[in-house]
Design an enzyme around this catalytic site. Structure first.
Site, short mmCIF file in Angstrom:
data_model
loop_
_atom_site.label_atom_id
_atom_site.label_comp_id
_atom_site.label_asym_id
_atom_site.label_seq_id
_atom_site.Cartn_x
_atom_site.Cartn_y
_atom_site.Cartn_z
N LYS A 1 0.69 -1.39 -0.22
CA LYS A 1 0.06 0.11 -0.14
C LYS A 1 0.82 1.34 0.17
CE LYS A 1 -3.87 0.06 2.40
NZ LYS A 1 -4.94 -0.09 1.74
N1 PMP Z 1 -7.74 -3.08 -2.58
C1 PMP Z 1 -7.33 -1.90 -2.54
C2 PMP Z 1 -6.82 -1.30 -3.73
C3 PMP Z 1 -7.39 -1.49 -1.10
O1 PMP Z 1 -6.69 -0.43 -0.97
C4 PMP Z 1 -7.89 -2.19 -0.04
C5 PMP Z 1 -7.89 -1.69 1.21
N2 PMP Z 1 -6.64 -1.68 1.98
C6 PMP Z 1 -8.18 -3.44 -0.15
C7 PMP Z 1 -8.50 -3.98 -1.63
C8 PMP Z 1 -9.02 -4.20 0.77
O2 PMP Z 1 -7.87 -4.50 1.62
P1 PMP Z 1 -8.29 -5.11 3.22
O3 PMP Z 1 -9.42 -5.77 3.34
O4 PMP Z 1 -6.90 -5.23 3.84
O5 PMP Z 1 -8.39 -3.53 3.83
#
Ligand code: PMP
Length: 321
Positions: A162
């Site tokens: 991220k």
């Molecule tokens: N895809 C993207 C691009 C994201 O930013 C997120 C949020 N972190 C998710 C999917 C979902 O991830 P998570 O369930 O870990 O929050």
């Protein structure tokens, strides 16, 4: 002075080992991350439980946070243990029972060449009450828009990380979908299949099977997604990680977004805007209302995060004290 209008109940943020009043900050315009998005972040939630607030899947979020920092070659000044403790302290210091938590490592002030050779890496952690990410009405189902812009491809970039800068694509997508009158966006990947939302994964339900995709479809393998796959199996559903074509989505019995911010939100209609010159057809998903599988998953997720499912208590870190 920064007003906390959109950050309800936030009192203090943690920065480099100390708490600061939410409204007070003194960041310099020459901080590297402000110019190039050279920062990494996590989105985490804490939920109320019978044993006080608990952070959901803290070790997994922390692992991803450090993985992201490694991708952008940060020499991080804190250990995972220190970050976990600072996250729990931030929840406690704000007196929050239910909140969203945002740790952020960033290249700070030093030089402004692309290579941040003189920029220290700093850490800030904020927490605030962030209710329904897509609005109060989202629980009754959202209308999604497939964008013409394709998701950054998994061969171009480590999809597990991220990194602040890559979220510019998500911001533009979110603005675009709303400008066109929809609740949220969906990206196709370079292959023309479903990738993900700007900050969410996509699931479809077909004949009682839960289907989602993964990294090689240019999606971040979200922690909520992984949890839902496990919860789905626990509820007796078959789960598949594979490819989702546009036609699979349009013909699905149900569909939903998943993510830390959004949690689990049914998608009740999808409009294909992937060909800017083509006709825009709105496809109703299933009955056009949140379906029974999505509703069961929403309940199971809510039960798991609040400690009501003993076999999933392993996912909770109690904030304590
Ligand atoms: N895809 C993207 C691009 C994201 O930013 C997120 C949020 N972190 C998710 C999917 C979902 O991830 P998570 O369930 O870990 O929050």
């Amino acid at each position: 002075m920064f007003l906390n209008t959109n950050f309800p109940k936030a009192k203090k943020y943690w920065y480099q080992g100390k708490f600061h009043d939410w409204s007070e900050a003194g960041f310099h315009p020459m901080m590297h991350a402000l110019h190039y998005g050279t920062c990494v972040f996590e989105g985490i939630r804490a939920y109320p439980t019978a044993k006080g607030p608990a952070v959901f899947r803290l070790p997994e979020h922390n692992d991803r946070f450090f993985l992201s920092a490694g991708v952008i070659k940060m020499a991080v000044p804190y250990t995972k243990e220190q970050v976990s403790e600072a996250i729990c302290e931030t929840v406690r210091a704000n007196g929050l029972n239910s909140c969203y938590i945002r740790p952020l490592y960033f290249y700070s002030y030093g030089n402004l060449g692309m290579v941040p050779k003189a920029c220290p890496v700093e850490l800030a952690i904020s927490a605030w009450e962030w209710a329904a990410y897509l609005g109060e009405n989202a629980a009754s189902g959202v209308r999604a828009f497939i964008l013409p812009t394709r998701r950054i491809h998994h061969t171009q970039f480590n999809m597990a990380a991220k990194l602040g800068g890559t979220y510019v694509q998500s911001t533009i997508a979110g603005l675009e979908a709303r400008e066109q009158g929809f609740d949220e966006a969906i990206f196709l990947n370079m292959e023309g299949r479903i990738a993900e939302g700007p900050g969410q994964n996509v699931f479809i339900v077909k004949d009682g099977t839960l289907v989602t995709n993964g990294r090689t479809e240019s999606a971040l393998e979200g922690i909520t997604r992984t949890s839902l796959l496990e919860l789905g199996q626990h509820l007796g559903y078959k789960t598949v990680v594979g490819r989702i074509t546009k036609e699979d989505l349009f013909g699905a019995d149900e569909a939903f977004y998943s993510g830390t911010a959004v949690e689990v939100i049914p998608i009740v209609s999808v409009t294909d805007g992937s060909d800017p010159a083509g006709a825009r057809v709105a496809h109703t998903i299933g009955s056009g209302k949140p379906g029974p599988v999505a509703q069961r998953m929403i309940k199971a997720f809510a039960d798991a995060v609040s400690g009501r499912l003993p076999q999933f208590e392993k996912w909770l870190t109690y904030v304590g004290k």
